[in-house]
Design a protein around this motif. Structure first.
Motif, PDB file in Angstrom:
ATOM      1  N   SER A   6       1.776   3.885   1.870  1.00 47.76           N
ATOM      2  CA  SER A   6       2.035   5.244   2.361  1.00 47.76           C
ATOM      3  C   SER A   6       1.224   5.673   3.370  1.00 47.76           C
ATOM      4  O   SER A   6       0.135   5.177   3.972  1.00 47.76           O
ATOM      5  CB  SER A   6       1.557   6.131   1.195  1.00 47.76           C
ATOM      6  N   THR A  15       5.498  -2.233   3.422  1.00 49.38           N
ATOM      7  CA  THR A  15       6.244  -1.937   2.337  1.00 49.38           C
ATOM      8  C   THR A  15       7.517  -2.838   1.975  1.00 49.38           C
ATOM      9  O   THR A  15       8.328  -3.017   2.856  1.00 49.38           O
ATOM     10  CB  THR A  15       6.802  -0.427   2.150  1.00 49.38           C
ATOM     11  N   THR A  37       3.937  -1.074  -1.819  1.00 44.17           N
ATOM     12  CA  THR A  37       4.153   0.247  -1.062  1.00 44.17           C
ATOM     13  C   THR A  37       2.913   1.015  -0.468  1.00 44.17           C
ATOM     14  O   THR A  37       2.003   1.100  -0.906  1.00 44.17           O
ATOM     15  CB  THR A  37       4.716   1.250  -2.105  1.00 44.17           C
TER      16      THR A  37
END
Length: 124
Positions: free
Chosen positions: A123, A91, A121
Motif C-alpha cells: 500500500s 503488488t 500487496t
C-alpha cells in the motif's frame, strides 16, 4: 516430481519488508535451479529472481535488483525471497518454480514445476 508451497505473503506499507518462503517436497530439490516470478493484476507473469542449484549464482530482474535477495537452504528444501524497500508496483501474486536444469534461468519455459502462489500487496 517437485511440489512447491509458497508462504509469507501479505499486506505491507511502501518501504516495508516481507520474506517469502517456498517449501519443496521431493528428493531432487537440490538438483534444480529455483526461481521466483510474479504476476501483477491484469498483467503477464514476469521473472523476479533465480538461483543456481548449489546457491552459488543468482540473477535478478532490473526492477528488483538491490532490493530483493533470493537464497536457498538445500538441507531444508526451501528457497526464500527477501523483499526490502517494497513499492506499490511490487503488488502481485508471487510464484516459486523449480527449473528443469541446474543453472539459473530467467525464462518461464525453463521451469517445470510451480507453486500455487502467494499474494503480496504493497500500500502507498
Amino acid at each position: 516430481q517437485v511440489q512447491l508451497v509458497e508462504s509469507g505473503g501479505g499486506l505491507v506499507q511502501a518501504g516495508g519488508s516481507l520474506r517469502l518462503s517456498c517449501a519443496a517436497s521431493g528428493r531432487t530439490f537440490r538438483s534444480h535451479a529455483m526461481g521466483w516470478f510474479r504476476q501483477p493484476p491484469g498483467k503477464e507473469r514476469e521473472f523476479v529472481a533465480t538461483i543456481r542449484y548449489s546457491g552459488g549464482s543468482t540473477y535478478y530482474a532490473d526492477s528488483v535488483k538491490g532490493r530483493f535477495t533470493i537464497s536457498r537452504d538445500n538441507a531444508k528444501n526451501t528457497v526464500y525471497l527477501q523483499m526490502n524497500s517494497l513499492k506499490p508496483e511490487d503488488t502481485a501474486v508471487y510464484y516459486c518454480a523449480a527449473g528443469r536444469g541446474r543453472g539459473s534461468d530467467s525464462r518461464r519455459r525453463a521451469y517445470d514445476f510451480w507453486g500455487q502462489g502467494t499474494q503480496v500487496t504493497v500500500s502507498s
